[in-house]
Enzyme design. Structure first.
Site, short mmCIF file in Angstrom:
data_model
loop_
_atom_site.label_atom_id
_atom_site.label_comp_id
_atom_site.label_asym_id
_atom_site.label_seq_id
_atom_site.Cartn_x
_atom_site.Cartn_y
_atom_site.Cartn_z
N GLN A 129 0.83 -1.21 0.00
CA GLN A 129 0.00 0.00 0.00
C GLN A 129 0.86 1.26 0.00
OE1 GLN A 129 -2.13 0.37 3.69
NE2 GLN A 129 -3.54 1.93 2.94
N GLY A 130 0.80 2.04 -1.07
CA GLY A 130 1.59 3.27 -1.15
C GLY A 130 0.77 4.51 -0.86
N SER A 132 1.07 6.68 2.67
CA SER A 132 1.79 7.68 3.47
C SER A 132 3.08 8.13 2.79
CB SER A 132 2.17 7.10 4.84
OG SER A 132 1.03 6.92 5.62
N GLU A 247 -9.95 -0.99 5.98
CA GLU A 247 -8.82 -1.15 6.89
C GLU A 247 -9.25 -0.87 8.33
OE1 GLU A 247 -5.45 1.27 5.88
OE2 GLU A 247 -4.08 0.05 7.06
#
Lengths: 395, 369
Positions: A129-130, A132, A247
């Site tokens: 997951q990109g 932050s 999430e």
């Protein structure tokens, strides 16, 4: 109110439990033995995604046409619950399945769903997951990674951080800015980037526990095909919020079961090892009270989870800002559990490796809890969301 | 789509809004102030509860049609208004009487023409003399005893459950009005000296009280939830109105975060009660411990929510100019009905430590075998 699981579901639960018991080796259940042979431990973790698929427990609720099992959401929840209860590994593709999968199902094109979902189910692709960035944490929408269209390709440049599993992933879902003139929430697009593309590099970060499954990712003029994004161009924020709602909320039942198992292990640990000072836990009212309060908190987490699942399946698979309550509840609760586990270890707490009687098991839980009140939106961000979106306080 | 619904149904929602409206109308804050002075049952509330048939709604678990969810909704709304009526006590007293007395004997109580109350705490002993039983000692924490017709005293001692049923008439001079912090709910104690169990005005019955406590704890939790919710609502309204530094204080993050935490406490108390009412009525998961969980949690939650409300209100919340102190004091009283939070947690500890062999232990065995 009707919150009784059907007989069919309970049968499914039995099956899932039997499968999990057969799929997990004996040494896995002994948390001290579990990590004693690092190679054995890591190999087993690597094999888990494929095992899940072979057992029929991958993409459980996804439509058959996209490689899923076409079962109900409740069955998937029940499986997650059993996996949590037995403390099964999560697999390297955990984030892909729980975050990207549902997002693709909601916003993906037919072509994207047909291509990516079956590969996700089989873990032919591992996703990370990109989101932050070094300067975009709580203020995620201020992210600066940019994507420019150059002919038939997007060119992506920027840096992502705190990326779990990036070292094992071959794909990354990336939020990047595609319109710098638009207000910050409006100019973002949700891209799908192959990790083996030229210009992608990964630098591991060591977490507080010492594990290095956390990373920085650098994108240096990475070129990807024009159609590699989900949802509308510049509408990535909306897509990302869907991802975040999963999430924050939907995994709660499995999470609760896992926490409950950890709690029972902690209790057995102090029962066997005696409390700091040599007391028997059953007779020490300070710890009795603390364990009892944790038990109360854990059960209420379960009731919250059941309510979230009900909201999810009775609201066409959508979750509102109320999931922030769920996230705030479980992360803050587990952080208190982590503190209890540390306190209950007494003098053992500052030893490590084979000199730690629990082989760092409880201490690692404690370290994990320090991150859980930060990732997927810090507790402070959750409180903002609750105050503004649920209680309608002025911004 | 699967059938799985964790939310109130149409009838329950309708009942909630009807009761909410009616109590808001018949028991506004000005009436609360009067009630504090008078220390009497409020007649308008009494009439509303009787006329709507709400006082006879709760039935014993064994008899089916318990209406537990509906009763938690009723008591929850009563908690929001701090009504001057022994609602939980009357419902629970009838709960006992319905198991024991003939329908003729209880019809006046069901209709609300007679009031039954509970003695929450006791320190009584029984003596046998020439085959006749006598009771001695103190019954404590009896709400509105002077206006009641019967006092029901659940007694759990040495693993034995009994209920003492007293007609108030004839023992009124033995009642003492007790000074309490919670001014919205007058309490009495009853001194019993060699009172004969004559099976007419004084009766002693054997009754398994497990179900009684299970239901009572949930109702107490529901009233505590009402306190949390109303206190939060007052505070929310206030933060949108009150200005400092030129802006509504609800704009400040420090205040927002307090309100978010208060909402979480209140919602957590709520799920425990809704789940609890469903589970106890349907013998679902945790049905033998969920009431204790709900009560222990809701008690802590209500106290914390009102404390935060006082903080957010600033100095006015700390004075009698505002009603918040009534809520705080009522929360503390309710928290100590049946058992204290400490005792509730001890019970939970014994439960998961295996004394009552929780279901979960069985499941966890598979992990370790």
């Amino acid at each position: 109110m009707d919150i009784k699981f059907s007989e069919e579901l309970e049968k499914y639960r039995e099956q899932a439990r039997e499968w999990l018991e057969s799929a997990l080796p004996k040494w896995w259940h002994d948390y001290v033995d579990r990590t004693s042979d690092e190679k054995r431990y890591k190999n087993f973790l690597h094999s888990w995604d494929k095992k899940l698929d072979e057992g029929g427990y991958s993409g459980i609720s996804w439509p058959k046409e996209y490689g899923g099992r076409g079962e109900t959401v409740l069955k998937e929840m029940v499986f997650e619950e059993e996996a949590g209860r037995i403390d099964a590994p999560k697999g390297h593709n955990f984030l892909g399945k729980i975050l990207l999968g549902p997002t693709l199902l909601t916003y993906g094109t037919e072509e994207q769903k047909k291509h990516f979902l079956p590969r996700l189910v089989k873990s032919d692709d591992i996703w990370c997951q990109g989101f932050s960035e070094p300067n975009a944490g709580s203020d995620l929408a201020s992210l600066q990674t940019k994507a420019d269209l150059d002919g038939d390709e997007w060119v992506i440049t920027g840096q992502k951080v705190w990326t779990t599993e990036a070292q094992n992933a071959n794909w990354c879902f990336v939020l990047a800015r595609t319109d710098f003139a638009a207000p910050k929430h409006k100019g973002i697009t949700y891209f799908l980037v192959p990790m083996d593309a030229e210009g992608v590099s990964v630098r591991p970060l060591r977490k507080i526990s010492g594990e290095a499954d956390f990373n920085e990712i650098f994108f240096d003029n990475v070129r990807i095909p024009k159609d590699h994004y989900i949802g509308e161009l510049n509408e990535g924020w909306k897509v990302a919020m869907t991802t975040l709602s999963f999430e924050r909320g939907i995994l709660a039942l499995g999470r609760q079961a896992r926490f409950q198992t950890e709690f029972e292990r902690a209790f057995e640990y102090v029962e066997e090892n005696k409390l700091p000072g040599g007391d028997d836990v059953l007779e020490n009212h300070y710890f009795r009270q603390k364990f009892a309060q944790s038990y109360i908190d854990l059960r209420i987490m379960r009731y919250h989870s059941l309510k979230t699942i009900s909201d999810y399946i009775n609201n066409n698979g959508k979750l509102g800002p109320e999931v922030s309550l769920q996230k705030l509840y479980w992360s803050e609760m587990r952080s208190r559990l982590g503190n209890l586990f540390m306190e209950a270890q007494g003098d053992d707490v500052h030893f490590s490796g084979e000199d730690s009687p629990s082989a760092n098991y409880f201490t690692n839980i404690y370290y994990t809890t320090r991150g859980e009140t930060i990732y997927a939106g810090t507790s402070q961000i959750q409180r903002n969301i609750i105050a503004e979106k649920v209680l309608n306080l002025p911004r | 789509m699967e059938k799985f619904k964790f939310e109130l149904d149409f009838e329950e929602n309708l009942m909630q809004s009807t009761i909410s409206k009616a109590l808001k109308k018949s028991y506004p804050p000005s009436v609360l102030r009067e009630a504090v002075e008078e220390r009497k049952i409020n007649q308008q509330v009494h009439e509303f509860l009787s006329d709507q048939g709400l006082l006879s709604m709760l039935n014993p678990l064994k008899q089916g049609d318990v209406n537990l969810m509906l009763c938690t909704i009723l008591v929850n709304e009563a908690g929001r208004r701090l009504i001057s009526f022994p609602l939980i006590e009357h419902l629970m007293a009838l709960y006992v009487l319905k198991e024991e007395a003939t329908s003729k004997e209880i019809e006046d109580f069901e209709a609300g023409e007679k009031i039954a109350t509970l003695g929450w705490k006791e320190n009584v002993e029984f003596e046998v003399n020439d085959g006749v039983h006598y009771v001695n000692g103190l019954v404590k924490s009896i709400p509105f005893a002077d206006e009641s017709d019967q006092i029901i005293v659940p007694i759990r001692k040495d693993g034995q459950d009994q209920v003492l049923i007293l007609k108030t008439e004839g023992i009124k001079d033995q009642l003492r009005s007790v000074k309490t912090q919670d001014l919205t709910y007058p309490l009495y104690e009853l001194n019993l000296e060699n009172v004969k169990i004559d099976h007419v005005s004084t009766r002693l019955i054997h009754l398994d009280l497990e179900d009684f406590y299970r239901v009572a704890d949930l109702l107490i939790a529901a009233e505590l939830l009402g306190i949390s919710q109303e206190s939060l609502q007052m505070t929310l309204d206030y933060t949108k109105e009150r200005k400092q530094f030129g802006v509504e204080i609800g704009k400040f993050q420090a205040v927002k975060h307090m309100l978010a935490d208060m909402h979480l406490l209140s919602e957590s108390s709520k799920v425990s009660i809704e789940f609890g009412a469903w589970s106890v009525e349907n013998e679902g998961e945790d049905h033998d411990i969920v009431s204790t969980i709900a009560k222990a949690y809701s008690a802590d939650a209500a106290i914390r929510v009102v404390e935060s409300s006082i903080q957010v209100h600033g100095a006015v919340g700390f004075t009698w100019e505002h009603d918040l102190h009534f809520y705080l004091k009522r929360a503390y009283r309710l928290a100590n009905m049946n058992k204290t939070a400490y005792e509730e947690r001890e019970k939970v500890a014994s439960y998961f430590m295996g004394d009552l062999s929780p279901v979960n232990n069985k499941k966890i065995e598979t992990v370790f075998s």
